[in-house]
Design a protein around this motif. Structure first.
Motif, PDB file in Angstrom:
ATOM      1  N   LEU A   5      19.540 -61.348 -18.386  1.00  0.00           N
ATOM      2  CA  LEU A   5      18.433 -62.162 -18.873  1.00  0.00           C
ATOM      3  C   LEU A   5      17.490 -61.335 -19.728  1.00  0.00           C
ATOM      4  O   LEU A   5      17.290 -60.144 -19.478  1.00  0.00           O
ATOM      5  N   THR A   6      16.876 -62.001 -20.696  1.00  0.00           N
ATOM      6  CA  THR A   6      15.762 -61.427 -21.439  1.00  0.00           C
ATOM      7  C   THR A   6      14.581 -62.361 -21.233  1.00  0.00           C
ATOM      8  O   THR A   6      14.666 -63.555 -21.533  1.00  0.00           O
ATOM      9  N   VAL A   7      13.498 -61.807 -20.704  1.00  0.00           N
ATOM     10  CA  VAL A   7      12.287 -62.577 -20.438  1.00  0.00           C
ATOM     11  C   VAL A   7      11.181 -62.009 -21.311  1.00  0.00           C
ATOM     12  O   VAL A   7      10.918 -60.807 -21.289  1.00  0.00           O
ATOM     13  N   THR A   8      10.529 -62.877 -22.085  1.00  0.00           N
ATOM     14  CA  THR A   8       9.400 -62.471 -22.920  1.00  0.00           C
ATOM     15  C   THR A   8       8.157 -63.166 -22.373  1.00  0.00           C
ATOM     16  O   THR A   8       8.192 -64.362 -22.075  1.00  0.00           O
ATOM     17  N   ALA A   9       7.067 -62.387 -22.258  1.00  0.00           N
ATOM     18  CA  ALA A   9       5.845 -62.945 -21.669  1.00  0.00           C
ATOM     19  C   ALA A   9       4.619 -62.202 -22.171  1.00  0.00           C
ATOM     20  O   ALA A   9       4.722 -61.094 -22.699  1.00  0.00           O
ATOM     21  N   GLN A  10       3.474 -62.830 -21.984  1.00  0.00           N
ATOM     22  CA  GLN A  10       2.204 -62.176 -22.279  1.00  0.00           C
ATOM     23  C   GLN A  10       1.922 -61.161 -21.178  1.00  0.00           C
ATOM     24  O   GLN A  10       2.120 -61.455 -20.001  1.00  0.00           O
ATOM     25  N   HIS A  11       1.483 -59.984 -21.573  1.00  0.00           N
ATOM     26  CA  HIS A  11       1.231 -58.910 -20.611  1.00  0.00           C
ATOM     27  C   HIS A  11       0.044 -59.244 -19.710  1.00  0.00           C
ATOM     28  O   HIS A  11      -0.991 -59.720 -20.173  1.00  0.00           O
TER      29      HIS A  11
END
Length: 86
Positions: A5-11
């Protein structure tokens, strides 16, 4: 079965903890994980290899509902573990 999986999110300080909790609660075991922070955009990208007999869609649906998560993608590429040569 191994899933990538690749998960992109706001830090945020609690982001990693929330993502890992959802993975554990859904019955997935983290095999490898790599995290990259873009400090200019305050965005985090997690590349994770997970093991489970469960369908990956059960996890991706829950991860995408987390506050701050902008995208979740199932990837064909493996996360390269860093191995020490002895």
């Amino acid at each position: 079965m191994l899933h990538h999986l690749t998960v992109t999110a706001q830090h945020s300080p609690e982001l990693l903890e929330r993502v890992l909790r959802v993975m554990r609660h859904r019955g997935f075991s983290v095999q490898t994980m790599q995290m990259n922070l873009d400090s200019e955009l305050q965005q985090v990208e997690l590349q994770v290899a997970l093991e489970s007999e469960r369908a990956i869609a059960l996890l991706t649906a829950q991860l995408s509902k987390l506050i701050g998560v902008t995208s979740v993608a199932v990837s064909e590429r493996a996360v390269e573990p860093k191995l020490a040569v002895v």
